[in-house]
Design a protein around this motif. Structure first.
Motif, PDB file in Angstrom:
ATOM      1  N   LYS A  64     -20.525  18.490 -29.848  1.00  0.00           N
ATOM      2  CA  LYS A  64     -20.726  17.340 -30.729  1.00  0.00           C
ATOM      3  C   LYS A  64     -19.476  16.462 -30.826  1.00  0.00           C
ATOM      4  O   LYS A  64     -19.501  15.420 -31.471  1.00  0.00           O
ATOM      5  N   HIS A  65     -18.392  16.900 -30.202  1.00  0.00           N
ATOM      6  CA  HIS A  65     -17.147  16.129 -30.250  1.00  0.00           C
ATOM      7  C   HIS A  65     -17.344  14.798 -29.503  1.00  0.00           C
ATOM      8  O   HIS A  65     -18.001  14.764 -28.451  1.00  0.00           O
ATOM      9  N   PRO A  66     -16.807  13.700 -30.019  1.00  0.00           N
ATOM     10  CA  PRO A  66     -16.990  12.392 -29.374  1.00  0.00           C
ATOM     11  C   PRO A  66     -16.507  12.336 -27.929  1.00  0.00           C
ATOM     12  O   PRO A  66     -17.001  11.515 -27.144  1.00  0.00           O
ATOM     13  N   GLN A  67     -15.548  13.194 -27.557  1.00  0.00           N
ATOM     14  CA  GLN A  67     -15.026  13.170 -26.195  1.00  0.00           C
ATOM     15  C   GLN A  67     -15.752  14.133 -25.254  1.00  0.00           C
ATOM     16  O   GLN A  67     -15.365  14.255 -24.094  1.00  0.00           O
ATOM     17  N   PHE A  68     -16.790  14.776 -25.758  1.00  0.00           N
ATOM     18  CA  PHE A  68     -17.631  15.604 -24.888  1.00  0.00           C
ATOM     19  C   PHE A  68     -18.616  14.677 -24.186  1.00  0.00           C
ATOM     20  O   PHE A  68     -19.349  13.927 -24.827  1.00  0.00           O
ATOM     21  N   LEU A  69     -18.640  14.710 -22.871  1.00  0.00           N
ATOM     22  CA  LEU A  69     -19.392  13.730 -22.087  1.00  0.00           C
ATOM     23  C   LEU A  69     -20.884  14.050 -22.036  1.00  0.00           C
ATOM     24  O   LEU A  69     -21.300  15.204 -22.193  1.00  0.00           O
ATOM     25  N   GLU A  70     -21.657  13.031 -21.776  1.00  0.00           N
ATOM     26  CA  GLU A  70     -23.096  13.212 -21.589  1.00  0.00           C
ATOM     27  C   GLU A  70     -23.350  14.047 -20.341  1.00  0.00           C
ATOM     28  O   GLU A  70     -22.741  13.825 -19.288  1.00  0.00           O
ATOM     29  N   ASN A  71     -24.238  15.028 -20.451  1.00  0.00           N
ATOM     30  CA  ASN A  71     -24.568  15.928 -19.336  1.00  0.00           C
ATOM     31  C   ASN A  71     -23.325  16.609 -18.752  1.00  0.00           C
ATOM     32  O   ASN A  71     -23.274  16.908 -17.558  1.00  0.00           O
ATOM     33  N   GLN A  72     -22.343  16.868 -19.589  1.00  0.00           N
ATOM     34  CA  GLN A  72     -21.066  17.363 -19.078  1.00  0.00           C
ATOM     35  C   GLN A  72     -21.191  18.717 -18.388  1.00  0.00           C
ATOM     36  O   GLN A  72     -20.603  18.916 -17.312  1.00  0.00           O
ATOM     37  N   VAL A  73     -21.932  19.639 -18.957  1.00  0.00           N
ATOM     38  CA  VAL A  73     -22.015  20.981 -18.382  1.00  0.00           C
ATOM     39  C   VAL A  73     -22.576  20.925 -16.964  1.00  0.00           C
ATOM     40  O   VAL A  73     -22.024  21.532 -16.037  1.00  0.00           O
ATOM     41  N   SER A  74     -23.670  20.210 -16.775  1.00  0.00           N
ATOM     42  CA  SER A  74     -24.266  20.115 -15.435  1.00  0.00           C
ATOM     43  C   SER A  74     -23.319  19.395 -14.479  1.00  0.00           C
ATOM     44  O   SER A  74     -23.262  19.730 -13.289  1.00  0.00           O
ATOM     45  N   ARG A  75     -22.554  18.434 -14.974  1.00  0.00           N
ATOM     46  CA  ARG A  75     -21.599  17.727 -14.125  1.00  0.00           C
ATOM     47  C   ARG A  75     -20.437  18.629 -13.729  1.00  0.00           C
ATOM     48  O   ARG A  75     -19.965  18.591 -12.586  1.00  0.00           O
ATOM     49  N   GLU A  76     -19.978  19.454 -14.664  1.00  0.00           N
ATOM     50  CA  GLU A  76     -18.909  20.407 -14.347  1.00  0.00           C
ATOM     51  C   GLU A  76     -19.366  21.379 -13.253  1.00  0.00           C
ATOM     52  O   GLU A  76     -18.637  21.630 -12.281  1.00  0.00           O
ATOM     53  N   ILE A  77     -20.562  21.927 -13.426  1.00  0.00           N
ATOM     54  CA  ILE A  77     -21.075  22.894 -12.453  1.00  0.00           C
ATOM     55  C   ILE A  77     -21.266  22.240 -11.089  1.00  0.00           C
ATOM     56  O   ILE A  77     -20.872  22.805 -10.052  1.00  0.00           O
ATOM     57  N   ALA A  78     -21.852  21.053 -11.071  1.00  0.00           N
ATOM     58  CA  ALA A  78     -22.092  20.368  -9.804  1.00  0.00           C
ATOM     59  C   ALA A  78     -20.785  20.075  -9.079  1.00  0.00           C
ATOM     60  O   ALA A  78     -20.676  20.249  -7.855  1.00  0.00           O
ATOM     61  N   TYR A  79     -19.764  19.642  -9.831  1.00  0.00           N
ATOM     62  CA  TYR A  79     -18.472  19.335  -9.211  1.00  0.00           C
ATOM     63  C   TYR A  79     -17.853  20.607  -8.637  1.00  0.00           C
ATOM     64  O   TYR A  79     -17.322  20.598  -7.515  1.00  0.00           O
TER      65      TYR A  79
END
Length: 286
Positions: A64-79
């Motif tokens: 919920k932190h403002p600096q947590f990105l949209e779809n961040q978890v899936s983006r981290e895994i994909a990267y």
């Protein structure tokens, strides 16, 4: 790594995968096997421990932190999944050199001139050697010549999850792993100990991205934990170390974690909740 390769040959590759006439010691076969084993092993460590950490340790309130990105978890895994095969290419070359006998890895405790004490001391020296190497490599990657091209992708994740642990540009990921691979070419190290340390460093890398800032009070300014590394992601040029704060203190880049001072991401979220609550609004909480 030759222990893993021998086990794979004995139980899987020789009886079920490779042609009968392809010798186990043939270099091309060893390179191919090491590439597959390294990638499968890295993938298993990343997904297994990353998933366990994400579901059982990581505080999902941080999403919920403002600096947590949209779809961040899936983006981290994909990267991470895109990078790991490329990181494995030079890694396999070093593993191949180990298998061909160019390292100082040894099989039996009796082969160490210091016995079990030598094994224990080598574990400590491995941690301190790699911590020093990673500190300077990591700090160098923050130089303007290298940062934008290689290290900036890892800093997309200001509020990281355990899955950000391996989400590096391939050059960045390999360079920061290099001290682990260089050590056994410089110093004697028991093969099983090396495998255990290799697993440990991968798990540790996940742990410093898990958002769990708890550290025993006496070790708060000694161990480089998730609280320290979170501030590295947030404030950029502090806390470059991997396990310890020693080199950050020597290099003048140590920063006491904001979470230890009531100013970390969890504290920010708490203040947001208080501000949004009816009581907070009526009391003028900022």
């Amino acid at each position: 790594m030759d222990l893993v390769l021998e086990a794979a040959d004995r139980h899987l590759l020789t009886p079920y995968v490779y042609p009968v006439g392809w010798p186990e010691g043939e270099p091309c076969r060893q390179l191919l096997s090491l590439f597959v084993i390294t990638n499968l092993g890295a993938l298993a460590l990343y997904l297994l421990f990353g998933t366990l950490s994400y579901y059982f340790i990581f505080d999902h309130e941080l999403k919920k932190h403002p600096q947590f990105l949209e779809n961040q978890v899936s983006r981290e895994i994909a990267y991470a999944l895109r990078s790991l095969p490329w990181i494995s290419v030079p890694t396999v070359a070093l593993f191949f050199a180990e298998v061909r006998g160019y390292s100082k890895l040894y099989d039996n405790i009796e082969d160490s001139p210091y016995g079990w004490s030598g094994v224990f001391l080598s574990m400590l020296s491995f941690l301190f050697f790699t911590d020093m190497g990673i500190y300077w490599i990591h700090r160098g990657l923050h130089h303007k010549w290298f940062y934008k091209r290689f290290h900036k992708p890892h800093h997309l994740w200001k509020i990281a999850t355990p899955f950000a642990s391996h989400a590096f540009h391939p050059v960045d990921g390999f360079m920061q792993s290099l001290p682990y691979h260089v050590y056994p070419f410089l110093f004697p190290l028991h093969k099983v100990t090396y495998l255990g340390l290799y697993i440990f460093v991968n798990v540790w890398t996940i742990s410093i991205h898990d958002g769990d800032y708890r550290v025993p009070r006496l070790l708060r300014h000694v161990i480089n934990g998730s609280a320290h590394h979170t501030d590295h992601h947030l404030y950029f040029d502090y806390n470059y170390g991997q396990y310890f704060t020693l080199w950050d203190k020597i290099g003048g880049s140590y920063k006491s974690p904001t979470s230890f001072e009531g100013k970390g991401p969890h504290d920010y979220l708490r203040k947001l909740r208080e501000k949004d609550s009816p009581e907070g609004a009526s009391n003028g909480v900022a």
